[in-house]
Scaffold this active site. Structure first.
Site, PDB file in Angstrom:
ATOM      1  N   ASP A 125       0.773  -1.149  -0.055  1.00  0.00           N
ATOM      2  CA  ASP A 125      -0.245  -0.138  -0.039  1.00  0.00           C
ATOM      3  C   ASP A 125       1.002   1.147  -0.116  1.00  0.00           C
ATOM      4  O   ASP A 125       1.889   1.360   0.993  1.00  0.00           O
ATOM      5  CB  ASP A 125      -0.894   0.107   1.222  1.00  0.00           C
ATOM      6  CG  ASP A 125      -1.964  -1.150   1.209  1.00  0.00           C
ATOM      7  OD1 ASP A 125      -1.820  -1.898   0.121  1.00  0.00           O
ATOM      8  OD2 ASP A 125      -2.772  -1.183   2.080  1.00  0.00           O
ATOM      9  N   ASP A 136     -15.078  -2.958  -1.156  1.00  0.00           N
ATOM     10  CA  ASP A 136     -14.804  -2.508   0.159  1.00  0.00           C
ATOM     11  C   ASP A 136     -16.060  -2.235   0.910  1.00  0.00           C
ATOM     12  O   ASP A 136     -16.865  -1.324   0.568  1.00  0.00           O
ATOM     13  CB  ASP A 136     -13.990  -1.244   0.242  1.00  0.00           C
ATOM     14  CG  ASP A 136     -12.745  -1.377  -0.923  1.00  0.00           C
ATOM     15  OD1 ASP A 136     -12.083  -2.740  -0.949  1.00  0.00           O
ATOM     16  OD2 ASP A 136     -12.210  -0.493  -1.358  1.00  0.00           O
TER      17      ASP A 136
END
Length: 239
Positions: free
Chosen positions: A8, A129
Site C-alpha cells: 500500500d 470494500d
C-alpha cells in the site's frame, strides 16, 4: 489459493492503514521496489498494489513508486486506487500492470467496468470494500447503502477477472478476516473472489482455504511486515 502480498503506497512509501484511516498509517518501508523484490524472493507469484493517495484524489499519485516496482520484479501485479477512467486503465495496462482494480467507479460508473472488461479481457477486477456489509467508496471515506453482494452480482455477466472483497473494519487490525461474509459472497457469485482485510496468521489462511467457498486468493499486508505471518511458510501451506 493465491497469496497476494500487499504493498500500500502513501507518499511514495509502503504503509499499512488501521481500518482505512489515512491518518493512522504505519510506514514499513521507504523503498517500495526493494519491498517488492523481498516478497518475490520469498516466492510470491503475484503482488497487490494500492495507490492510497490516488484512492482519495481520484487520480494516480504514486505512479513513480508503482513503475519502480514493475521495473524491479517479474511477477504479475494488480493495482487499485484512483483509477476512474479508460485512459488511466489503458495507461497502467500498457505499463505492465497485469490487472487493474476498479472500486469507486464500480459504484459510480458501472458501465465503465463493463466497457473495460470487454476491451481488456481477464485484466479487470472489481474492488468491493465494505463496512458491515455496505459498500464504501473514494478511499473508504464515503459510505453507501449498497449491499456488497448485490454490487458483486451486477457484474456477473461483465467478464471481470476477479472481485477483491475487503472488510474495512478488519483491514490492518490484525484481528482475522471476516471468513463468513467473504465465503458468503464467494458462494453468491461465479466470479473468482479474493479475500482482503485482517489476514494475520496461518490459521486465518487455513480458515479461508477451508471455508467451503471457492476463494481464489487472499491478500495480506501488515502481518507480513510485522513478521506475524511468514510468507514462505504461508505459500507452502496454500500450495
Amino acid at each position: 489459493m493465491i497469496l497476494y502480498p500487499a504493498i500500500d503506497l502513501k507518499d511514495g512509501q509502503c504503509v499499512r492503514l488501521f481500518k482505512g484511516e489515512m491518518d493512522e498509517a504505519t510506514v514499513f518501508s521507504d523503498n517500495p521496489a526493494a519491498q517488492a523484490r523481498a516478497f518475490v524472493d520469498a516466492g510470491c507469484e503475484w503482488l497487490h498494489l494500492v495507490d492510497l493517495n490516488g484512492a482519495f484524489e481520484g487520480r494516480p499519485v504514486n505512479a513513480e513508486a508503482v513503475e519502480a516496482i514493475l521495473a524491479a520484479v517479474d511477477v504479475p501485479a494488480q493495482l487499485g486506487g484512483g483509477i476512474r477512467d479508460m485512459a488511466t486503465i489503458d495507461a497502467w495496462l500498457e505499463k505492465g500492470i497485469r490487472r487493474v482494480i476498479l472500486g469507486t467507479v464500480a459504484v459510480e460508473n458501472p458501465e465503465l467496468v463493463r466497457e473495460a472488461a470487454r476491451k481488456h479481457p481477464g485484466r479487470i477486477a472489481v474492488g468491493i470494500d465494505a463496512r458491515h456489509g455496505k459498500v464504501a467508496t473514494r478511499g473508504w471515506a464515503e459510505e453507501t447503502e449498497i449491499d456488497a453482494t448485490d454490487l458483486a452480482r451486477q457484474f456477473e455477466d461483465a467478464g471481470v477477472a476477479a472481485i477483491i472483497y475487503t472488510d474495512i473494519n478488519r483491514d490492518g487490525a490484525m484481528q482475522g478476516p471476516n471468513v463468513a461474509e467473504t465465503a458468503a459472497l464467494a458462494n453468491a457469485v461465479s466470479i473468482p473472489v479474493i479475500a482482503s482485510g485482517g489476514v494475520s496468521s496461518l490459521a486465518d489462511l487455513k480458515a479461508l482455504r477451508d471455508s467451503g467457498a471457492p476463494l481464489d486468493g487472499a491478500i495480506s499486508g501488515r502481518a507480513l511486515y510485522d513478521g506475524a505471518l511468514d510468507l514462505a511458510e504461508a505459500l507452502r501451506v496454500l500450495a
